[in-house]
Design an enzyme around this catalytic site. Structure first.
Site, PDB file in Angstrom:
ATOM      1  N   HIS A  99       0.902  -1.300  -0.072  1.00  0.00           N
ATOM      2  CA  HIS A  99      -0.216  -0.101  -0.061  1.00  0.00           C
ATOM      3  C   HIS A  99       0.922   1.437  -0.044  1.00  0.00           C
ATOM      4  O   HIS A  99       2.038   1.347   0.801  1.00  0.00           O
ATOM      5  CB  HIS A  99      -0.883  -0.015   1.178  1.00  0.00           C
ATOM      6  CG  HIS A  99      -0.298  -0.162   2.553  1.00  0.00           C
ATOM      7  ND1 HIS A  99       0.178  -1.464   2.824  1.00  0.00           N
ATOM      8  CD2 HIS A  99       0.023   0.854   3.624  1.00  0.00           C
ATOM      9  CE1 HIS A  99       0.716  -1.463   4.261  1.00  0.00           C
ATOM     10  NE2 HIS A  99       0.615   0.144   4.526  1.00  0.00           N
ATOM     11  N   MET A 100       0.441   2.167  -0.978  1.00  0.00           N
ATOM     12  CA  MET A 100       1.062   3.471  -0.707  1.00  0.00           C
ATOM     13  C   MET A 100       0.637   4.468   0.197  1.00  0.00           C
ATOM     14  O   MET A 100      -0.581   4.769   0.093  1.00  0.00           O
ATOM     15  CB  MET A 100       0.888   3.979  -2.245  1.00  0.00           C
ATOM     16  CG  MET A 100       1.536   5.426  -2.546  1.00  0.00           C
ATOM     17  SD  MET A 100       3.366   5.367  -2.811  1.00  0.00           S
ATOM     18  CE  MET A 100       3.306   4.946  -4.559  1.00  0.00           C
TER      19      MET A 100
END
Length: 144
Positions: A99-100
């Site tokens: 996840h960013m």
């Protein structure tokens, strides 16, 4: 279970999902570093960038770019941190699901509370952040 897999299956308001794409979605961090702290994750359970399909990688960056513009317009930050923590030793809280993080930043936003008290102070309630970002992204107020 997996936090990001579970969140993807919930309603938007319950999960605090501010935007859904075809292959990725954006969700508010429930323990934000700053107002507007959003995470972009693929729906598919993938741990690393090479695990993503080319289209998932493209969609991840495209939604991150959209969120950068949205956060700049809504919060007027002086900077943005955007990044991935890949693997537990790199700081990933959910190491199995990439996840960013997209985090608005302001000069001096690390206060004495963070440095001395070891705690973060985020003055905006998550429900307010959710409504602001959904509205800015064009999602109707009543969208589930």
């Amino acid at each position: 279970g997996c936090l990001f897999c579970d969140l993807a299956g919930l309603g938007d308001a319950e999960a605090l999902i501010v935007e859904r794409g075809r292959l990725v979605y954006a969700v508010l961090n429930r323990y934000p570093y700053a107002n507007g702290h959003v995470m972009v994750a693929p729906y598919a359970h993938r741990a690393t960038l090479p695990d993503l399909t080319p289209q998932e990688r493209t969609d991840l960056i495209e939604l991150t770019a959209r969120l950068e513009g949205t956060l700049r317009a809504e919060y007027a930050p002086q900077g943005i941190n955007a990044g991935l923590n890949l693997g537990k030793c790199a700081g990933a809280g959910v190491p199995g699901h990439l996840h960013m993080h997209v985090v608005p930043r302001w000069d001096g936003d690390t206060s004495f509370m963070t440095v001395v008290g070891g705690t973060r102070v985020v003055p905006e309630d998550l429900d307010v952040t959710y409504r602001r970002l959904r509205a800015r992204l064009g999602a109707p107020e009543g969208t589930p």
